[in-house]
Enzyme design. Structure first.
Site, PDB file in Angstrom:
ATOM      1  CD  GLU A  44     -12.636 -21.104  13.512  1.00  0.00           C
ATOM      2  OE1 GLU A  44     -12.082 -20.647  12.615  1.00  0.00           O
ATOM      3  OE2 GLU A  44     -12.689 -22.267  13.884  1.00  0.00           O
ATOM      4  NE  ARG A  48     -11.694 -27.010  18.559  1.00  0.00           N
ATOM      5  CZ  ARG A  48     -10.247 -26.641  18.033  1.00  0.00           C
ATOM      6  NH1 ARG A  48      -9.260 -26.560  19.166  1.00  0.00           N
ATOM      7  NH2 ARG A  48     -10.119 -26.271  16.812  1.00  0.00           N
ATOM      8  CB  THR A  72     -14.762 -27.252  16.375  1.00  0.00           C
ATOM      9  OG1 THR A  72     -13.538 -26.402  16.704  1.00  0.00           O
ATOM     10  CG2 THR A  72     -14.252 -28.570  16.683  1.00  0.00           C
ATOM     11  CE  LYS A 132      -9.866 -24.881  10.000  1.00  0.00           C
ATOM     12  NZ  LYS A 132     -10.411 -24.521  11.151  1.00  0.00           N
TER      13      LYS A 132
HETATM   14  C1  3PG Z   1      -7.363 -25.386  16.066  1.00  0.00           C
HETATM   15  O1  3PG Z   1      -7.193 -26.420  15.638  1.00  0.00           O
HETATM   16  O2  3PG Z   1      -7.394 -24.892  17.150  1.00  0.00           O
HETATM   17  C2  3PG Z   1      -7.052 -24.167  15.138  1.00  0.00           C
HETATM   18  O3  3PG Z   1      -6.721 -24.600  13.972  1.00  0.00           O
HETATM   19  C3  3PG Z   1      -6.055 -23.274  15.375  1.00  0.00           C
HETATM   20  O4  3PG Z   1      -4.784 -23.953  15.465  1.00  0.00           O
HETATM   21  P1  3PG Z   1      -3.504 -23.366  16.103  1.00  0.00           P
HETATM   22  O5  3PG Z   1      -3.769 -23.312  17.672  1.00  0.00           O
HETATM   23  O6  3PG Z   1      -2.417 -24.093  15.367  1.00  0.00           O
HETATM   24  O7  3PG Z   1      -3.369 -21.711  15.645  1.00  0.00           O
END
Ligand code: 3PG
Length: 211
Positions: A44, A48, A72, A132
């Site tokens: 994934e 961002r 995201t 999710k």
């Molecule tokens: C994020 O928000 O970057 C993902 O959900 C991953 O979360 P994590 O960095 O806590 O694994």
């Protein structure tokens, strides 16, 4: 390969989906290659960074065995951009009515985020049973997912947010968890430092998690 898979099949491909933040498009392919070598084919890329769409495009082109999702994704426009870049699935931290409509109209593989029973039920009404669970640790973690399984056994989750090598196996042992998402094997400093060996070895350990 370029096989068309649905979201259920994608969630079954590996126990962990690395959640990636790519700052430099040049890093995209070597990073994805390290993860693939480690045994994690489903990736994934979060939208961002300005490099995200280019990163998706580059990986899709260079590594046909990878299954690339865009994360995201907050708007229909972002969904379209991700699909145009070649994303095979779309992940969102939540699910607004607008985003749900967009996913249904486009018939895309969509993994919408939920953190409560009502949100999950609203998505089920719209035909989404693969969800999710976000932010997993903060929203109740393993105990919450166990509690959801009783009344809502038709739901399958990919918990993400706060998952790490110490707690991942607890999530994966649950009957309503197909896979987990996390960023621990793609630490930003390792990506920036192009430490592909460390990334591959963390991916290998993640790919070996039982479920
Ligand atoms: C994020 O928000 O970057 C993902 O959900 C991953 O979360 P994590 O960095 O806590 O694994």
């Amino acid at each position: 390969m370029n096989v068309k898979r649905d979201i259920q099949q994608i969630m079954q491909l590996a126990p962990v989906i690395p959640v990636m933040v790519v700052d430099d498009p040049q890093h995209a392919v070597p990073l994805a290659r390290a993860l693939l070598r480690g045994g994690l084919p489903v990736l994934e890329i979060t939208l961002r960074t300005p490099a995200a769409l280019q990163a998706i495009g580059r990986i899709v082109e260079a590594l046909p065995d990878a299954v690339i999702g865009a994360g995201t994704v907050l708007t229909a426009a972002a969904m379209d951009s991700a699909l145009e870049a070649g994303a095979a699935f779309i992940v969102s931290p939540g699910a607004t009515p607008h985003l749900i409509d967009a996913a249904r109209e486009r018939q895309v593989n969509f993994l919408p985020g939920v953190a409560s029973p009502s949100e999950a039920m609203a998505l089920l009404e719209q035909g989404f049973s693969r969800l999710k669970f976000f932010p997993a640790q903060a929203a109740g973690g393993v105990a919450m997912l166990k509690s959801l399984h009783g009344p809502l056994p038709q739901l399958t989750f990919c918990p993400t947010g706060g998952i790490n090598p110490d707690n991942a196996a607890d999530y994966l042992a649950l009957p309503n968890v197909a896979c987990v998402g996390g960023s621990w094997m793609v630490a930003r400093e390792h990506v920036r430092g192009q430490n592909w060996g460390e990334i591959e070895s963390r991916a290998r350990a993640a790919a070996a998690l039982p479920r």
